[in-house]
Design a protein around this motif. Structure first.
Motif, PDB file in Angstrom:
ATOM      1  N   ARG A 168       0.635  -1.076  -0.551  1.00  0.00           N
ATOM      2  CA  ARG A 168       0.493   0.228  -0.292  1.00  0.00           C
ATOM      3  C   ARG A 168       0.783   1.678  -0.012  1.00  0.00           C
ATOM      4  NH1 ARG A 168      -4.990  -1.140   0.915  1.00  0.00           N
ATOM      5  NH2 ARG A 168      -5.665  -3.021   2.128  1.00  0.00           N
ATOM      6  N   PHE A 169       0.636   2.194  -0.440  1.00  0.00           N
ATOM      7  CA  PHE A 169       1.266   3.828  -1.263  1.00  0.00           C
ATOM      8  C   PHE A 169       0.634   4.262  -0.777  1.00  0.00           C
ATOM      9  CE2 PHE A 169       3.049   0.360  -3.676  1.00  0.00           C
ATOM     10  CZ  PHE A 169       4.844   0.662  -2.723  1.00  0.00           C
ATOM     11  N   GLU A 170      -0.053   5.168   0.460  1.00  0.00           N
ATOM     12  CA  GLU A 170      -1.284   5.705   0.028  1.00  0.00           C
ATOM     13  C   GLU A 170      -1.004   7.502   0.310  1.00  0.00           C
ATOM     14  OE1 GLU A 170      -2.783   3.770   3.646  1.00  0.00           O
ATOM     15  OE2 GLU A 170      -4.111   2.596   2.869  1.00  0.00           O
ATOM     16  N   LYS A 171      -2.086   8.349   0.184  1.00  0.00           N
ATOM     17  CA  LYS A 171      -1.843   9.777   0.741  1.00  0.00           C
ATOM     18  C   LYS A 171      -0.425  10.084   0.190  1.00  0.00           C
ATOM     19  CE  LYS A 171      -4.736   9.089   4.540  1.00  0.00           C
ATOM     20  NZ  LYS A 171      -5.176  10.426   5.553  1.00  0.00           N
ATOM     21  N   ILE A 172       0.025   9.270  -0.742  1.00  0.00           N
ATOM     22  CA  ILE A 172       1.460   9.808  -1.713  1.00  0.00           C
ATOM     23  C   ILE A 172       1.301  11.352  -2.109  1.00  0.00           C
ATOM     24  CG2 ILE A 172       3.441   8.973  -2.712  1.00  0.00           C
ATOM     25  CD1 ILE A 172       2.803   7.489  -0.754  1.00  0.00           C
ATOM     26  N   PRO A 173       1.979  12.517  -1.947  1.00  0.00           N
ATOM     27  CA  PRO A 173       2.239  13.970  -2.258  1.00  0.00           C
ATOM     28  C   PRO A 173       2.181  13.152  -4.029  1.00  0.00           C
ATOM     29  CG  PRO A 173       3.728  13.592  -1.087  1.00  0.00           C
ATOM     30  CD  PRO A 173       3.307  12.272  -0.995  1.00  0.00           C
ATOM     31  N   THR A 174       1.860  14.270  -4.662  1.00  0.00           N
ATOM     32  CA  THR A 174       2.175  14.511  -6.485  1.00  0.00           C
ATOM     33  C   THR A 174       2.104  15.500  -6.253  1.00  0.00           C
ATOM     34  OG1 THR A 174       0.086  13.974  -7.939  1.00  0.00           O
ATOM     35  CG2 THR A 174       1.662  11.968  -6.989  1.00  0.00           C
ATOM     36  N   TYR A 176       0.107  16.804  -9.026  1.00  0.00           N
ATOM     37  CA  TYR A 176      -1.604  16.607  -9.158  1.00  0.00           C
ATOM     38  C   TYR A 176      -2.092  16.818  -7.796  1.00  0.00           C
ATOM     39  CZ  TYR A 176       1.214  15.773 -13.355  1.00  0.00           C
ATOM     40  OH  TYR A 176       2.065  15.637 -14.348  1.00  0.00           O
ATOM     41  N   GLY A 177      -1.305  16.875  -6.541  1.00  0.00           N
ATOM     42  CA  GLY A 177      -3.363  15.956  -5.410  1.00  0.00           C
ATOM     43  C   GLY A 177      -2.082  14.563  -5.091  1.00  0.00           C
ATOM     44  N   PRO A 178      -2.450  14.613  -4.290  1.00  0.00           N
ATOM     45  CA  PRO A 178      -2.637  12.989  -3.268  1.00  0.00           C
ATOM     46  C   PRO A 178      -2.931  11.909  -3.898  1.00  0.00           C
ATOM     47  CG  PRO A 178      -3.832  13.767  -1.643  1.00  0.00           C
ATOM     48  CD  PRO A 178      -3.360  14.905  -3.074  1.00  0.00           C
ATOM     49  N   VAL A 179      -2.018  10.367  -3.702  1.00  0.00           N
ATOM     50  CA  VAL A 179      -2.886   9.499  -4.595  1.00  0.00           C
ATOM     51  C   VAL A 179      -2.558   8.353  -3.842  1.00  0.00           C
ATOM     52  CG1 VAL A 179      -2.271  10.453  -7.193  1.00  0.00           C
ATOM     53  CG2 VAL A 179      -0.540   9.016  -5.761  1.00  0.00           C
ATOM     54  N   ASN A 180      -3.584   7.063  -3.725  1.00  0.00           N
ATOM     55  CA  ASN A 180      -2.927   5.359  -3.171  1.00  0.00           C
ATOM     56  C   ASN A 180      -3.101   5.080  -4.346  1.00  0.00           C
ATOM     57  OD1 ASN A 180      -4.016   7.126  -1.139  1.00  0.00           O
ATOM     58  ND2 ASN A 180      -6.398   7.026  -0.758  1.00  0.00           N
ATOM     59  N   LEU A 181      -1.979   3.889  -3.484  1.00  0.00           N
ATOM     60  CA  LEU A 181      -1.759   3.002  -5.240  1.00  0.00           C
ATOM     61  C   LEU A 181      -2.127   1.388  -3.948  1.00  0.00           C
ATOM     62  CD1 LEU A 181      -0.998   2.238  -7.777  1.00  0.00           C
ATOM     63  CD2 LEU A 181       1.599   2.211  -7.364  1.00  0.00           C
ATOM     64  N   VAL A 182      -2.632   0.385  -4.167  1.00  0.00           N
ATOM     65  CA  VAL A 182      -2.094  -0.672  -3.519  1.00  0.00           C
ATOM     66  C   VAL A 182      -2.033  -1.867  -4.791  1.00  0.00           C
ATOM     67  CG1 VAL A 182      -3.673  -2.430  -2.310  1.00  0.00           C
ATOM     68  CG2 VAL A 182      -4.206   0.092  -1.658  1.00  0.00           C
ATOM     69  N   THR A 183      -1.363  -2.486  -4.201  1.00  0.00           N
ATOM     70  CA  THR A 183      -0.138  -3.350  -5.276  1.00  0.00           C
ATOM     71  C   THR A 183      -0.576  -5.002  -4.909  1.00  0.00           C
ATOM     72  OG1 THR A 183       2.054  -3.977  -5.365  1.00  0.00           O
ATOM     73  CG2 THR A 183       0.617  -1.892  -7.132  1.00  0.00           C
ATOM     74  N   LYS A 184      -1.276  -6.115  -5.288  1.00  0.00           N
ATOM     75  CA  LYS A 184      -0.563  -7.314  -4.745  1.00  0.00           C
ATOM     76  C   LYS A 184      -0.512  -8.460  -6.333  1.00  0.00           C
ATOM     77  CE  LYS A 184      -2.985 -10.819  -1.747  1.00  0.00           C
ATOM     78  NZ  LYS A 184      -4.517 -11.069  -1.116  1.00  0.00           N
ATOM     79  N   LEU A 185       0.298  -9.611  -5.932  1.00  0.00           N
ATOM     80  CA  LEU A 185       1.083 -10.607  -6.390  1.00  0.00           C
ATOM     81  C   LEU A 185      -0.710 -11.064  -6.932  1.00  0.00           C
ATOM     82  CD1 LEU A 185       4.757 -11.167  -5.631  1.00  0.00           C
ATOM     83  CD2 LEU A 185       3.449  -9.853  -8.740  1.00  0.00           C
ATOM     84  N   ALA A 186      -0.890 -12.314  -7.775  1.00  0.00           N
ATOM     85  CA  ALA A 186      -2.022 -12.369  -7.798  1.00  0.00           C
ATOM     86  C   ALA A 186      -1.533 -14.146  -9.249  1.00  0.00           C
ATOM     87  CB  ALA A 186      -3.710 -12.323  -8.523  1.00  0.00           C
TER      88      ALA A 186
END
Length: 221
Positions: A168-174, A176-186
């Motif tokens: 989880r990468f949450e409230k990452i400042p950019t 353009y504004g804060p972004v959230n990114l969630v990744t998982k291997l499947a």
């Protein structure tokens, strides 16, 4: 192979310029946006620090007055000035980029006090965590590589993803504004699932999700 190097100084006495040639020298131009990493003079200067004559005579038990080199892509002089990592970031040189990030994470912090930074035989300064954290963020969420575009997972390594729990990468400042990114291997590690959302104060013109550097595919949402 011959390379062209940027002069130590534009004018004046060059005798003492070697001490800061890596830390405050020409490699800063790419970070500052004044030169491109693919320019021949930038490639030549970077090759000097990686493979030049001083790399063969450098002594790790000597003091800081000897010419600086890149030791596993980290400045031997002051770690926070490893501007070369921004060259690797811009050109997409994953191997050198990640080597620099991991070297900074491991070598720019004191193992005894967890302060920054252990160098020149002691603890000094308080800014050495900035490049490693910023570069790690650019590896995952990059708002700088192209104007008005957002790139996801461009240089992120496989080790940062897990099949058992999401990264989880949450409230990452950019910019353009804060972004959230969630990744998982499947699919037994064959697919990387990506969920992305942003609270943009102005939306980028485009965004992209780079294919994961492992067998299989990425699935963005």
């Amino acid at each position: 192979m011959e390379h062209t190097l940027v002069p130590h100084l534009l004018s004046g006495d060059n005798r003492y310029a070697w001490e800061g040639y890596l830390d405050i020298g020409p490699l800063t131009l790419v970070y500052a946006g004044l030169a491109e990493a693919n320019e021949p003079i930038m490639r030549g200067t970077l090759a000097w620090f990686r493979n030049g004559p001083t790399t063969r005579t450098h002594r790790k038990d000597a003091d800081f007055t000897q010419p600086a080199i890149l030791d596993h892509e980290m400045s031997s002089y002051e770690p926070c000035y490893s501007w070369n990592a921004f060259h690797s970031w811009q050109t997409g040189d994953r191997q050198h980029f990640l080597e620099g990030v991991y070297s900074l994470l491991a070598g720019a912090y004191s193992r005894q006090t967890y302060s920054v930074c252990e160098m020149r035989g002691g603890i000094a300064a308080c800014v050495h965590w900035l490049p490693s954290v910023y570069l790690a963020r650019l590896a995952v969420i990059d708002d700088q590589i192209e104007q008005n575009e957002l790139h996801l997972l461009r240089l992120a390594p496989l080790a940062w993803f897990d099949a058992n729990r999401p990264s989880r990468f949450e409230k990452i400042p950019t910019c353009y504004g804060p972004v959230n990114l969630v990744t998982k291997l499947a699919d037994h590690g064959k697919t990387l699932e990506v969920q992305f959302a942003g609270r943009f104060h102005h939306r980028p013109a485009g965004s992209s999700c780079t294919s994961h550097p492992s067998p299989g595919s990425s699935r963005c949402g």
